[in-house]
Each structure stands twice: as C-alpha cells, then as structure tokens.
Design an enzyme around this catalytic site. Structure first.
Site, PDB file in Angstrom:
ATOM      1  CB  ILE A  68      -0.914   0.099   1.226  1.00  0.00           C
ATOM      2  CG1 ILE A  68      -1.804  -1.373   1.143  1.00  0.00           C
ATOM      3  CG2 ILE A  68      -1.812   1.149   1.194  1.00  0.00           C
ATOM      4  CD1 ILE A  68      -2.684  -1.606   2.631  1.00  0.00           C
ATOM      5  CB  CYS A  78       6.717  -4.120   1.970  1.00  0.00           C
ATOM      6  SG  CYS A  78       7.942  -3.323   1.492  1.00  0.00           S
ATOM      7  CD  GLU A  80       7.479  -8.883   1.201  1.00  0.00           C
ATOM      8  OE1 GLU A  80       6.723  -7.684   1.126  1.00  0.00           O
ATOM      9  OE2 GLU A  80       8.345  -8.735   0.716  1.00  0.00           O
TER      10      GLU A  80
HETATM   11  N1  THU Z   1       7.547  -3.933  -2.041  1.00  0.00           N
HETATM   12  C1  THU Z   1       6.759  -4.736  -1.166  1.00  0.00           C
HETATM   13  O1  THU Z   1       5.641  -4.817  -1.103  1.00  0.00           O
HETATM   14  N2  THU Z   1       7.664  -5.674  -0.629  1.00  0.00           N
HETATM   15  C2  THU Z   1       9.015  -5.931  -0.752  1.00  0.00           C
HETATM   16  O2  THU Z   1       9.593  -6.852  -0.159  1.00  0.00           O
HETATM   17  C3  THU Z   1       9.778  -4.957  -1.669  1.00  0.00           C
HETATM   18  C4  THU Z   1       8.768  -3.877  -2.059  1.00  0.00           C
HETATM   19  C5  THU Z   1       6.631  -2.879  -2.593  1.00  0.00           C
HETATM   20  C6  THU Z   1       6.658  -1.599  -1.886  1.00  0.00           C
HETATM   21  C7  THU Z   1       6.483  -0.618  -2.909  1.00  0.00           C
HETATM   22  O3  THU Z   1       5.134  -0.555  -2.827  1.00  0.00           O
HETATM   23  C8  THU Z   1       6.796  -1.308  -4.227  1.00  0.00           C
HETATM   24  O4  THU Z   1       6.980  -2.610  -3.644  1.00  0.00           O
HETATM   25  C9  THU Z   1       7.928  -0.570  -4.609  1.00  0.00           C
HETATM   26  O5  THU Z   1       9.160  -0.738  -3.814  1.00  0.00           O
END
Ligand code: THU
Length: 151
Positions: A68, A78, A80
């Site tokens: 989000i 993130c 996770e």
């Molecule tokens: N992102 C995740 O959801 N998990 C990760 O482990 C790496 C990055 C998301 C955060 C952001 O919305 C997008 O990926 C780009 O960084």
C-alpha cells in the site's frame, strides 16, 4: 447439495494431487493463488510494482497482505508486513509458511526481512511469479539477523 459440493471439492483435490504430487504441493499451489489474488489488491500507483503476500499459521489459517503506497512515499508499506501484521492483529503469532507473489520474483526488502526474521522464524518462504517458484528461508534471507534473543 452440500454433499455434492464436498464430492466436487474432493474430486478437484484428487485431480490436483495426481497432477502435482503430495498434498503439501496442493496447499502451496493454493497459497500461491491466494497471494496472486492479493497482488490485485495492491495500491501501487507510484511504483506500479504489485506485491501480494500470504502468511499461514501453524494451525493452517491464512492471512493476506498487499503493498500500500502513499503520496507521502515514505509511508508505503510492503505486502509481507501487511500480511504478518494482519495475522498478528487477529491473534496469531506462529507461522509456518510465507508466500510472496510478484511479477518479477523479487525477494523481500531489508525491512521485511527483519520482520520475517522476528515473527516468522520457522517459516518456509516461497517466492512465486506466474511461471516460477523459489524456496528460501530466514537463514538465507537474513544471516546473522538481530532479534530479542540478542538483548
Ligand atoms: N514492496 C513490497 O511490497 N515488498 C517488498 O519486499 C519489496 C517492495 C513494495 C513496496 C512498494 O510499494 C513497491 O514494492 C516498490 O518498492
């Protein structure tokens, strides 16, 4: 009607089992589907990088998360961490599996590795894309990690 549904589900599971091998594989397959569904809920208008995550408790319940983003970029969270915090907020703290779905097969970021290290110490970690699956572990993601045991 209920009985018919049960039979159809069993039929489907047996079909999958024949196609894919042991029951555990079916569970993983279904979790990947769930994670890919979570990916569709991602709010990522800035990066356009859509991430879905599913965490499974040791009693078999699953909780989902997606990334989000915020117009104030640093507030982004993130997938996770959303999934893990979602499960914790519902009262679950022991996890056996974490599945991550992206289009590129990216591994968790550093911040998520720390949270995974602390809250999912025994989980197997599965990184999925629409055409590849990789298995990893906490030890591999964050060797020499820091936790409350180090105080
Ligand atoms: N992102 C995740 O959801 N998990 C990760 O482990 C790496 C990055 C998301 C955060 C952001 O919305 C997008 O990926 C780009 O960084």
């Amino acid at each position: 009607m209920k009985e018919l549904l049960k039979i159809q589900i069993l039929d489907f599971l047996f079909h999958l089992k024949n196609e894919m091998g042991p029951m555990q594989d079916i569970e993983i397959y279904l979790m990947i589907q769930q994670a890919q569904n979570m990916q569709k809920r991602a709010q990522a208008p800035y990066s356009k990088f859509y991430v879905g995550a599913i965490v499974q408790t040791d009693c078999g319940k699953t909780f989902g998360g997606c990334n989000i983003e915020s117009a104030s970029y640093g507030l982004t969270i993130c997938a996770e961490r959303v999934a893990i915090f979602h499960a914790i907020a519902q009262g679950y703290t022991n996890f056996s599996r974490l599945v991550l779905a992206t289009d590129t097969g990216a591994y968790p970021c550093g911040a998520c590795r720390q949270i995974i290290y602390e809250y999912c110490p025994k989980s197997s970690i599965i990184i999925a894309t629409p055409n590849k699956i990789e298995y990893t572990s906490n030890k591999e993601l964050l060797p020499h990690g820091f936790s409350k045991n180090d105080f």
